[in-house]
Design a protein around this motif. Structure first.
Motif, PDB file in Angstrom:
ATOM      1  N   ASP A  54       0.843  -1.362   0.183  1.00 36.65           N
ATOM      2  CA  ASP A  54       0.099   0.055   0.220  1.00 36.65           C
ATOM      3  C   ASP A  54       1.014   1.308   0.015  1.00 36.65           C
ATOM      4  N   TYR A  55       1.900   1.241   0.771  1.00 37.27           N
ATOM      5  CA  TYR A  55       2.732   2.344   0.815  1.00 37.27           C
ATOM      6  C   TYR A  55       3.368   2.946  -0.721  1.00 37.27           C
ATOM      7  N   VAL A  56       3.728   1.889  -1.387  1.00 35.31           N
ATOM      8  CA  VAL A  56       4.407   1.916  -2.444  1.00 35.31           C
ATOM      9  C   VAL A  56       3.363   2.487  -3.500  1.00 35.31           C
ATOM     10  N   GLY A  57       2.141   2.035  -3.215  1.00 34.71           N
ATOM     11  CA  GLY A  57       1.062   2.556  -4.224  1.00 34.71           C
ATOM     12  C   GLY A  57       0.909   1.761  -5.381  1.00 34.71           C
ATOM     13  N   LEU A  58       1.208   0.423  -5.201  1.00 33.60           N
ATOM     14  CA  LEU A  58       0.898  -0.383  -6.316  1.00 33.60           C
ATOM     15  C   LEU A  58      -0.748  -0.747  -6.532  1.00 33.60           C
ATOM     16  N   GLN A  59      -0.948  -0.934  -7.782  1.00 35.10           N
ATOM     17  CA  GLN A  59      -2.507  -0.839  -8.055  1.00 35.10           C
ATOM     18  C   GLN A  59      -2.755  -2.159  -8.793  1.00 35.10           C
ATOM     19  N   GLY A  60      -4.085  -2.380  -8.930  1.00 35.97           N
ATOM     20  CA  GLY A  60      -4.519  -3.424  -9.909  1.00 35.97           C
ATOM     21  C   GLY A  60      -4.525  -5.032  -9.070  1.00 35.97           C
ATOM     22  N   TYR A  61      -3.977  -6.053 -10.267  1.00 36.96           N
ATOM     23  CA  TYR A  61      -3.905  -7.273  -9.916  1.00 36.96           C
ATOM     24  C   TYR A  61      -2.740  -7.551  -9.248  1.00 36.96           C
ATOM     25  N   LEU A  62      -1.732  -6.802  -9.254  1.00 39.33           N
ATOM     26  CA  LEU A  62      -0.604  -6.883  -8.684  1.00 39.33           C
ATOM     27  C   LEU A  62      -0.617  -6.641  -7.147  1.00 39.33           C
ATOM     28  N   ARG A  63      -1.275  -5.743  -6.965  1.00 41.10           N
ATOM     29  CA  ARG A  63      -1.431  -5.011  -5.550  1.00 41.10           C
ATOM     30  C   ARG A  63      -2.312  -6.227  -4.822  1.00 41.10           C
ATOM     31  N   TRP A  64      -3.635  -6.691  -5.357  1.00 37.06           N
ATOM     32  CA  TRP A  64      -4.466  -7.877  -4.798  1.00 37.06           C
ATOM     33  C   TRP A  64      -3.842  -9.120  -4.474  1.00 37.06           C
ATOM     34  N   SER A  65      -3.053  -9.301  -5.623  1.00 35.70           N
ATOM     35  CA  SER A  65      -2.312 -10.479  -5.401  1.00 35.70           C
ATOM     36  C   SER A  65      -1.353 -10.734  -4.369  1.00 35.70           C
ATOM     37  N   LEU A  66      -0.449  -9.649  -4.399  1.00 33.19           N
ATOM     38  CA  LEU A  66       0.458  -9.467  -3.171  1.00 33.19           C
ATOM     39  C   LEU A  66      -0.332  -9.604  -1.842  1.00 33.19           C
ATOM     40  N   ILE A  67      -1.099  -8.926  -1.964  1.00 33.70           N
ATOM     41  CA  ILE A  67      -2.020  -8.866  -0.542  1.00 33.70           C
ATOM     42  C   ILE A  67      -2.333 -10.079  -0.209  1.00 33.70           C
ATOM     43  N   LEU A  68      -2.941 -10.788  -0.923  1.00 40.45           N
ATOM     44  CA  LEU A  68      -3.575 -12.176  -0.769  1.00 40.45           C
ATOM     45  C   LEU A  68      -2.290 -13.346  -0.676  1.00 40.45           C
ATOM     46  N   LEU A  69      -1.307 -13.033  -1.143  1.00 39.42           N
ATOM     47  CA  LEU A  69      -0.100 -13.889  -0.926  1.00 39.42           C
ATOM     48  C   LEU A  69       0.328 -13.839   0.245  1.00 39.42           C
ATOM     49  N   PHE A  70       0.498 -12.337   0.774  1.00 42.87           N
ATOM     50  CA  PHE A  70       1.046 -12.389   2.145  1.00 42.87           C
ATOM     51  C   PHE A  70       0.046 -12.946   3.203  1.00 42.87           C
ATOM     52  N   MET A  71      -1.113 -12.766   2.839  1.00 46.69           N
ATOM     53  CA  MET A  71      -2.368 -13.097   3.913  1.00 46.69           C
ATOM     54  C   MET A  71      -2.151 -14.519   4.041  1.00 46.69           C
ATOM     55  N   ILE A  72      -2.382 -15.390   3.052  1.00 45.68           N
ATOM     56  CA  ILE A  72      -2.129 -16.818   2.967  1.00 45.68           C
ATOM     57  C   ILE A  72      -0.808 -17.112   3.682  1.00 45.68           C
ATOM     58  N   LEU A  73       0.401 -16.646   3.524  1.00 49.83           N
ATOM     59  CA  LEU A  73       1.457 -16.964   4.130  1.00 49.83           C
ATOM     60  C   LEU A  73       1.351 -16.775   5.560  1.00 49.83           C
ATOM     61  N   LYS A  74       0.677 -15.753   6.243  1.00 51.76           N
ATOM     62  CA  LYS A  74       0.578 -15.603   7.497  1.00 51.76           C
ATOM     63  C   LYS A  74      -0.300 -16.527   8.069  1.00 51.76           C
ATOM     64  N   ALA A  75      -1.403 -16.566   7.574  1.00 48.96           N
ATOM     65  CA  ALA A  75      -2.416 -17.781   7.932  1.00 48.96           C
ATOM     66  C   ALA A  75      -1.667 -18.994   8.037  1.00 48.96           C
ATOM     67  N   GLY A  76      -1.087 -19.397   7.188  1.00 51.95           N
ATOM     68  CA  GLY A  76      -0.530 -20.708   7.169  1.00 51.95           C
ATOM     69  C   GLY A  76       0.812 -20.666   8.187  1.00 51.95           C
ATOM     70  N   LEU A  77       1.405 -19.933   8.561  1.00 51.62           N
ATOM     71  CA  LEU A  77       2.468 -19.889   9.649  1.00 51.62           C
ATOM     72  C   LEU A  77       1.641 -20.283  10.987  1.00 51.62           C
ATOM     73  N   ILE A  78       0.423 -19.409  11.245  1.00 53.71           N
ATOM     74  CA  ILE A  78      -0.321 -19.287  12.166  1.00 53.71           C
ATOM     75  C   ILE A  78      -0.914 -20.453  12.441  1.00 53.71           C
ATOM     76  N   VAL A  79      -1.424 -21.345  11.409  1.00 51.95           N
ATOM     77  CA  VAL A  79      -2.051 -22.448  11.559  1.00 51.95           C
ATOM     78  C   VAL A  79      -1.058 -23.590  11.809  1.00 51.95           C
ATOM     79  N   ALA A  80       0.150 -23.463  11.132  1.00 47.13           N
ATOM     80  CA  ALA A  80       0.874 -24.723  11.176  1.00 47.13           C
ATOM     81  C   ALA A  80       1.833 -24.509  12.538  1.00 47.13           C
ATOM     82  N   VAL A  81       1.823 -23.554  12.986  1.00 48.53           N
ATOM     83  CA  VAL A  81       2.892 -23.408  14.545  1.00 48.53           C
ATOM     84  C   VAL A  81       1.912 -23.331  15.498  1.00 48.53           C
TER      85      VAL A  81
END
Length: 116
Positions: A41-68
């Motif tokens: 958000d700070y860099v100001g990415l827009q479109g599919y790249l923005r939402w893809s990165l946000i979802l990727l980071f969200m899934i990675l965080k959720a995976g770490l939380i569930v796994a550990v």
């Protein structure tokens, strides 16, 4: 009761202990992934790249939380599949519906013309 079974029963009664370093490393990774999500958000990415990165980071965080923190990494594989496989299949079906909706919109636009 043989010595091995007594030791296993004692460990099961006390609960399994994990080293504190594991939790600190996971907290560090959660902090790094949250910072990366904020930077998108700070860099100001827009479109599919923005939402893809946000979802990727969200899934990675959720995976770490569930796994550990929810101890899924130490469960039997069948149990892990029973928990993780349904949401993955839902995401696959959602992706299929997105592609189908694009096709439907394209075919309606081609055969029925653009809206007035």
């Amino acid at each position: 009761m043989p010595h091995g079974q007594a030791k296993a029963a004692s460990a099961h009664a006390e609960g399994q202990q994990h080293p504190i370093k594991l939790y600190l490393v996971v907290w560090g990774w959660l902090f790094i992934l949250s910072a990366c999500s904020y930077l998108v958000d700070y860099v100001g990415l827009q479109g599919y790249l923005r939402w893809s990165l946000i979802l990727l980071f969200m899934i990675l965080k959720a995976g770490l939380i569930v796994a550990v923190f929810m101890h899924m990494a130490w469960e039997r594989l069948a149990f892990a599949y029973a928990i993780i496989l349904p949401p993955v299949l839902v995401l696959v079906f959602v992706a299929m519906m997105v592609f189908e909706s694009d096709y439907t919109l394209l075919s309606r636009t081609l055969f029925f013309g653009a809206a007035p």
